[in-house]
Design a protein around this motif. Structure first.
Motif, PDB file in Angstrom:
ATOM      1  N   MET A   1     -22.455  10.896  40.222  1.00 22.96           N
ATOM      2  CA  MET A   1     -23.423  11.811  39.618  1.00 22.96           C
ATOM      3  C   MET A   1     -24.409  12.311  40.677  1.00 22.96           C
ATOM      4  O   MET A   1     -24.911  11.519  41.461  1.00 22.96           O
ATOM      5  CB  MET A   1     -24.195  11.086  38.504  1.00 22.96           C
ATOM      6  N   THR A   2     -24.659  13.600  40.651  1.00 18.93           N
ATOM      7  CA  THR A   2     -25.578  14.163  41.640  1.00 18.93           C
ATOM      8  C   THR A   2     -27.021  14.023  41.140  1.00 18.93           C
ATOM      9  O   THR A   2     -27.264  13.745  39.958  1.00 18.93           O
ATOM     10  CB  THR A   2     -25.308  15.667  41.837  1.00 18.93           C
ATOM     11  N   ARG A   3     -27.966  14.288  42.073  1.00 17.80           N
ATOM     12  CA  ARG A   3     -29.382  14.236  41.709  1.00 17.80           C
ATOM     13  C   ARG A   3     -29.688  15.215  40.563  1.00 17.80           C
ATOM     14  O   ARG A   3     -30.421  14.892  39.635  1.00 17.80           O
ATOM     15  CB  ARG A   3     -30.205  14.592  42.951  1.00 17.80           C
ATOM     16  N   ASP A   4     -29.065  16.425  40.647  1.00 14.79           N
ATOM     17  CA  ASP A   4     -29.317  17.427  39.603  1.00 14.79           C
ATOM     18  C   ASP A   4     -28.799  16.964  38.250  1.00 14.79           C
ATOM     19  O   ASP A   4     -29.464  17.136  37.226  1.00 14.79           O
ATOM     20  CB  ASP A   4     -28.646  18.764  39.964  1.00 14.79           C
ATOM     21  N   GLU A   5     -27.611  16.372  38.254  1.00 15.55           N
ATOM     22  CA  GLU A   5     -27.052  15.879  36.984  1.00 15.55           C
ATOM     23  C   GLU A   5     -27.936  14.779  36.395  1.00 15.55           C
ATOM     24  O   GLU A   5     -28.180  14.733  35.191  1.00 15.55           O
ATOM     25  CB  GLU A   5     -25.638  15.325  37.203  1.00 15.55           C
ATOM     26  N   LEU A   6     -28.409  13.900  37.288  1.00 17.10           N
ATOM     27  CA  LEU A   6     -29.286  12.813  36.817  1.00 17.10           C
ATOM     28  C   LEU A   6     -30.554  13.390  36.204  1.00 17.10           C
ATOM     29  O   LEU A   6     -30.991  12.968  35.131  1.00 17.10           O
ATOM     30  CB  LEU A   6     -29.635  11.868  37.970  1.00 17.10           C
ATOM     31  N   THR A   7     -31.139  14.376  36.892  1.00 17.09           N
ATOM     32  CA  THR A   7     -32.383  14.970  36.388  1.00 17.09           C
ATOM     33  C   THR A   7     -32.134  15.645  35.038  1.00 17.09           C
ATOM     34  O   THR A   7     -32.962  15.565  34.130  1.00 17.09           O
ATOM     35  CB  THR A   7     -32.957  15.971  37.412  1.00 17.09           C
ATOM     36  N   ARG A   8     -30.957  16.283  34.926  1.00 17.64           N
ATOM     37  CA  ARG A   8     -30.643  16.920  33.626  1.00 17.64           C
ATOM     38  C   ARG A   8     -30.566  15.885  32.504  1.00 17.64           C
ATOM     39  O   ARG A   8     -31.098  16.089  31.432  1.00 17.64           O
ATOM     40  CB  ARG A   8     -29.312  17.691  33.728  1.00 17.64           C
ATOM     41  N   TRP A   9     -29.904  14.755  32.780  1.00 24.13           N
ATOM     42  CA  TRP A   9     -29.823  13.707  31.751  1.00 24.13           C
ATOM     43  C   TRP A   9     -31.210  13.148  31.429  1.00 24.13           C
ATOM     44  O   TRP A   9     -31.539  12.882  30.273  1.00 24.13           O
ATOM     45  CB  TRP A   9     -28.927  12.553  32.203  1.00 24.13           C
ATOM     46  N   LEU A  10     -32.028  12.999  32.472  1.00 23.83           N
ATOM     47  CA  LEU A  10     -33.351  12.391  32.259  1.00 23.83           C
ATOM     48  C   LEU A  10     -34.248  13.280  31.394  1.00 23.83           C
ATOM     49  O   LEU A  10     -35.171  12.796  30.740  1.00 23.83           O
ATOM     50  CB  LEU A  10     -34.027  12.091  33.601  1.00 23.83           C
ATOM     51  N   THR A  11     -33.972  14.593  31.415  1.00 23.88           N
ATOM     52  CA  THR A  11     -34.809  15.519  30.631  1.00 23.88           C
ATOM     53  C   THR A  11     -34.081  16.001  29.365  1.00 23.88           C
ATOM     54  O   THR A  11     -34.584  16.871  28.654  1.00 23.88           O
ATOM     55  CB  THR A  11     -35.217  16.743  31.499  1.00 23.88           C
ATOM     56  N   GLU A  12     -32.915  15.440  29.106  1.00 24.50           N
ATOM     57  CA  GLU A  12     -32.101  15.859  27.947  1.00 24.50           C
ATOM     58  C   GLU A  12     -32.832  15.541  26.635  1.00 24.50           C
ATOM     59  O   GLU A  12     -33.387  14.457  26.479  1.00 24.50           O
ATOM     60  CB  GLU A  12     -30.764  15.114  27.985  1.00 24.50           C
ATOM     61  N   THR A  13     -32.802  16.516  25.706  1.00 28.92           N
ATOM     62  CA  THR A  13     -33.432  16.255  24.400  1.00 28.92           C
ATOM     63  C   THR A  13     -32.445  16.425  23.249  1.00 28.92           C
ATOM     64  O   THR A  13     -32.757  16.055  22.112  1.00 28.92           O
ATOM     65  CB  THR A  13     -34.619  17.214  24.153  1.00 28.92           C
ATOM     66  N   ASP A  14     -31.274  16.998  23.535  1.00 30.14           N
ATOM     67  CA  ASP A  14     -30.295  17.257  22.472  1.00 30.14           C
ATOM     68  C   ASP A  14     -29.712  15.933  21.941  1.00 30.14           C
ATOM     69  O   ASP A  14     -29.089  15.183  22.703  1.00 30.14           O
ATOM     70  CB  ASP A  14     -29.183  18.148  23.039  1.00 30.14           C
ATOM     71  N   PRO A  15     -29.904  15.633  20.643  1.00 33.53           N
ATOM     72  CA  PRO A  15     -29.454  14.341  20.109  1.00 33.53           C
ATOM     73  C   PRO A  15     -27.954  14.097  20.300  1.00 33.53           C
ATOM     74  O   PRO A  15     -27.537  12.972  20.584  1.00 33.53           O
ATOM     75  CB  PRO A  15     -29.815  14.419  18.618  1.00 33.53           C
ATOM     76  N   ALA A  16     -27.139  15.153  20.179  1.00 36.80           N
ATOM     77  CA  ALA A  16     -25.684  14.957  20.310  1.00 36.80           C
ATOM     78  C   ALA A  16     -25.326  14.575  21.750  1.00 36.80           C
ATOM     79  O   ALA A  16     -24.489  13.696  21.994  1.00 36.80           O
ATOM     80  CB  ALA A  16     -24.962  16.240  19.903  1.00 36.80           C
ATOM     81  N   ARG A  17     -25.990  15.228  22.712  1.00 32.29           N
ATOM     82  CA  ARG A  17     -25.726  14.914  24.127  1.00 32.29           C
ATOM     83  C   ARG A  17     -26.192  13.482  24.435  1.00 32.29           C
ATOM     84  O   ARG A  17     -25.532  12.740  25.154  1.00 32.29           O
ATOM     85  CB  ARG A  17     -26.464  15.901  25.045  1.00 32.29           C
TER      86      ARG A  17
END
Ligand code: SAH
Length: 360
Positions: free
Chosen positions: A1-17
């Motif tokens: 996982m890249t830094r960008d992917e990690l940051t996206r997960w860390l800021t994810e708010t979509d319940p399904a995701r």
């Protein structure tokens, strides 16, 4: 996982995701470290501390605290209790207490090993390579030392170095690894000034350090510390990581995906934010370890790193019965034996396999 992917997960708010993240972390946990939950008996052996960390209630200038140091006899009695309850590991944690001398700790480790056979984890702060080596020779198996945050600009003022010494927990973590310890580290989540990019860097550092154990928990303001006292006056920036449950679960889940073979606890700080289901949700989102507190009640209350620790109100038997009933309800079996980190076991198997070649 890249830094960008990690940051996206860390800021994810979509319940399904997020449900998908929890599912992936739980599957990785199941296939890498199995279904069992390992119980590590935590003993908080001293709350003396010479350090000035701005976030921690044990900091030397905190005069609101009654200081204690358990005797070797008291510790041995608690260790016997932990073994009788079926714990395979004893964790000895303390402030940075110079009263815990090299020889005293080495003798204690030897005694506990001889009397209980438990795996011994030390968490005594930043100590010198010579004493860390002596404790390893005495039989200590593991060492926990969080790097707290990978952002040194954030860390340096919050965790002032000892006078005349460079602050370098990462170097110490490498020393511990070279000494053959199972090495644990981790961070606090939501320290004032911490950004999601910082948290992504923390996660990448877990992998770079090839950690055997990873402990993360929310930062909980302590009113008798400079950082905790300042919290109510400060407006937080838009990039500020919240010190909340959801972010903690995200970090646990991502740590499991990045470091599948590590032992990862659902921490007491997490259970402090959610006493009802914090452990359960942590265990369903990547964690495989719980650290029940075996410290005698008066000492436990004085080990006041942050306020509101759930176990501080309960006696041991109540705490133990509740915890084991909750794990049974979750359908997760208790681990047996020392429960070494599969990451460490693999590293040592690799080293053993390489040895004949290197020595040829
Ligand atoms: N002296 C040891 C043990 C410190 S207490 C050491 O320095 O390693 C264990 C952990 O509690 C710390 O590493 C830190 O991550 C956490 N901690 C300290 N203050 C805290 C707070 N206010 N909120 C949440 N966690 C905290």
């Amino acid at each position: 996982m890249t830094r960008d992917e990690l940051t996206r997960w860390l800021t994810e708010t979509d319940p399904a995701r997020l449900t998908e993240l929890w599912r992936r972390a739980d599957a990785a946990r199941q296939s890498a470290v199995g279904h069992a939950v390992h119980l590590r008996a935590l003993l908080e052996i001293s709350n003396y501390c010479i350090r000035l960390c701005l976030y921690c209630g044990l900091r030397a200038p905190n005069t609101c605290l009654l200081r204690y140091r358990m005797t070797a006899g008291e510790i041995a009695a608690c260790a016997a209790q932990a073994a009788a309850h079926g714990c395979g590991t004893l964790v000895l944690q303390a402030g940075e207490d110079e009263g815990l001398t090299t020889i005293w700790v080495a003798d204690l480790v030897r005694r506990l090993k001889a009397e209980t056979g438990l795996a011994i984890t030390l968490s005594l702060g930043e100590r010198g390579p010579t004493e860390l080596a002596a404790w390893r020779r005495a039989g200590a198996d593991r060492y926990l030392l969080r790097f707290e945050t990978s952002n040194n600009q954030l860390l340096t003022p919050l965790h002032p170095a000892r006078p005349g010494q460079q602050l370098d927990r990462r170097a110490l973590l490498r020393t511990l690894r070279d000494l053959g310890y199972e090495v644990g580290s981790g961070t606090m989540i939501g320290l004032p000034g911490q950004s999601f990019a910082d948290l992504a860097s923390d996660l990448l550092l877990f992998r770079e350090l090839d950690l055997d154990m990873i402990g993360v928990g929310p930062y909980i303001p302590h009113p008798d510390t400079p950082l905790g006292a300042a919290a109510s006056h400060k407006r937080s920036a838009a990039t500020q990581v919240p010190a909340d449950e959801l972010t903690t679960y995200k970090v646990i889940a991502l740590a499991r995906l990045l470091c599948p073979l590590a032992n990862i606890p659902a921490t007491t700080a997490l259970a402090t934010l959610n006493p009802q289901t914090g452990y359960e949700l942590g265990l369903q989102r990547g964690a495989n370890v719980i650290m029940p507190n075996f410290t005698p009640a008066p000492y436990r209350r004085a080990y006041d790193v942050y306020p509101g620790k759930p176990a501080a109100r309960d006696d041991l038997e109540h705490h133990w019965d509740t915890l084991t009933a909750r794990l049974a309800a979750l359908g997760r079996p208790l681990g047996s034996g020392p429960g070494a980190s599969p990451n460490w076991l693999q590293r040592h198997a690799d080293t053993a396999a390489e040895r004949p070649r290197r020595w040829a």
